[in-house]
Design a protein around this motif. Structure first.
Motif, short mmCIF file in Angstrom:
data_model
loop_
_atom_site.label_atom_id
_atom_site.label_comp_id
_atom_site.label_asym_id
_atom_site.label_seq_id
_atom_site.Cartn_x
_atom_site.Cartn_y
_atom_site.Cartn_z
N GLU A 69 0.85 -1.19 0.00
CA GLU A 69 0.00 0.00 0.00
C GLU A 69 0.88 1.24 0.00
N ILE A 70 0.53 2.18 -0.87
CA ILE A 70 1.24 3.45 -0.97
C ILE A 70 0.20 4.56 -0.91
N SER A 71 0.46 5.58 -0.12
CA SER A 71 -0.45 6.72 0.00
C SER A 71 0.35 8.00 -0.12
N LEU A 72 -0.17 8.93 -0.92
CA LEU A 72 0.51 10.20 -1.14
C LEU A 72 -0.51 11.33 -1.02
N THR A 73 -0.27 12.26 -0.11
CA THR A 73 -1.12 13.43 0.05
C THR A 73 -0.34 14.63 -0.48
N PHE A 74 -0.94 15.36 -1.39
CA PHE A 74 -0.25 16.51 -1.94
C PHE A 74 -1.16 17.73 -1.91
N GLU A 75 -0.59 18.85 -2.24
CA GLU A 75 -1.30 20.12 -2.14
C GLU A 75 -1.46 20.70 -3.53
N ASN A 76 -2.68 21.12 -3.84
CA ASN A 76 -2.87 21.94 -5.03
C ASN A 76 -3.56 23.22 -4.59
N GLU A 77 -3.95 24.05 -5.52
CA GLU A 77 -4.46 25.36 -5.11
C GLU A 77 -5.84 25.32 -4.46
N PHE A 78 -6.56 24.20 -4.55
CA PHE A 78 -7.91 24.15 -4.01
C PHE A 78 -8.09 23.15 -2.86
N LYS A 79 -7.42 22.01 -2.95
CA LYS A 79 -7.68 20.91 -2.02
C LYS A 79 -6.38 20.23 -1.61
N GLU A 80 -6.53 19.19 -0.81
CA GLU A 80 -5.40 18.34 -0.43
C GLU A 80 -5.76 16.90 -0.82
N PRO A 81 -5.58 16.57 -2.12
CA PRO A 81 -5.95 15.23 -2.59
C PRO A 81 -5.07 14.13 -2.01
N VAL A 82 -5.64 12.93 -1.92
CA VAL A 82 -4.92 11.73 -1.47
C VAL A 82 -4.97 10.71 -2.60
N ILE A 83 -3.82 10.21 -2.98
CA ILE A 83 -3.74 9.14 -3.98
C ILE A 83 -3.29 7.88 -3.26
N MET A 84 -4.01 6.78 -3.47
CA MET A 84 -3.62 5.51 -2.84
C MET A 84 -3.43 4.47 -3.94
N GLN A 85 -2.33 3.75 -3.85
CA GLN A 85 -2.07 2.62 -4.73
C GLN A 85 -2.03 1.37 -3.87
N ARG A 86 -2.74 0.35 -4.27
CA ARG A 86 -2.71 -0.92 -3.56
C ARG A 86 -2.39 -2.01 -4.57
N LEU A 87 -1.43 -2.84 -4.23
CA LEU A 87 -1.05 -3.96 -5.07
C LEU A 87 -1.16 -5.23 -4.25
N ALA A 88 -1.59 -6.31 -4.90
CA ALA A 88 -1.70 -7.59 -4.20
C ALA A 88 -1.47 -8.72 -5.17
N HIS A 89 -1.03 -9.85 -4.65
CA HIS A 89 -0.83 -11.04 -5.49
C HIS A 89 -2.16 -11.60 -5.96
N SER A 90 -3.22 -11.32 -5.23
CA SER A 90 -4.53 -11.85 -5.57
C SER A 90 -5.57 -10.73 -5.44
N ILE A 91 -6.50 -10.67 -6.34
CA ILE A 91 -7.54 -9.62 -6.32
C ILE A 91 -8.38 -9.72 -5.05
N GLU A 92 -8.48 -10.92 -4.45
CA GLU A 92 -9.24 -11.09 -3.22
C GLU A 92 -8.61 -10.34 -2.05
N GLU A 93 -7.31 -10.05 -2.15
CA GLU A 93 -6.60 -9.34 -1.08
C GLU A 93 -6.96 -7.85 -1.04
N LEU A 94 -7.57 -7.36 -2.11
CA LEU A 94 -7.82 -5.92 -2.22
C LEU A 94 -9.26 -5.57 -1.84
N PRO A 95 -9.44 -4.45 -1.15
CA PRO A 95 -10.80 -3.96 -0.94
C PRO A 95 -11.34 -3.42 -2.26
#
Length: 116
Positions: A69-95
């Motif tokens: 799991e990787i999460s990145l919060t960054f700043e732009n001129e309007f909001k503070e977006p969060v990008i999340m990447q999730r990788l798993a060996h099996s699709i069942e592992e992922l929400p």
């Protein structure tokens, strides 16, 4: 783009990493094979492109792990977006894939199931 917070767990050799970078300059230092380039690669993956390193997607998950799991919060001129990447060996592992929006922030999950 200014990164406000970065967290990562299970991506290659990175475990329980949480960083709040300085707004102007950050220096990564350490011995060889300690995860400096892996940290940069994890940030790069949050931009929506493939890894800049050759190899298979399954190689991005720690050898002793089932998911990353990787999460990145960054700043732009309007909001503070969060990008999340999730990788798993099996699709069942992922929400399930979710997109949440409110007045404070955007949260997007991009999820990838990886076959062994």
């Amino acid at each position: 783009m200014k990164i406000n917070k970065f967290s990562c767990n299970g991506f290659k050799n990175l475990k329980d990493v949480e960083i709040s970078p300085h707004g102007k300059l950050n220096i990564l230092m350490g011995e060889n094979a300690q995860g400096k380039t892996n940290l940069i690669e994890a940030v790069w993956l949050c931009t929506g492109v493939r890894s800049f390193r050759p190899g298979k997607d399954r190689d991005m998950i720690a050898l002793d792990g089932e998911k990353a799991e990787i999460s990145l919060t960054f700043e732009n001129e309007f909001k503070e977006p969060v990008i999340m990447q999730r990788l798993a060996h099996s699709i069942e592992e992922l929400p399930y894939l979710r997109l949440e929006q409110d007045n404070q922030s955007d949260k997007t999950d991009r999820e990838h199931g990886i076959e062994k």
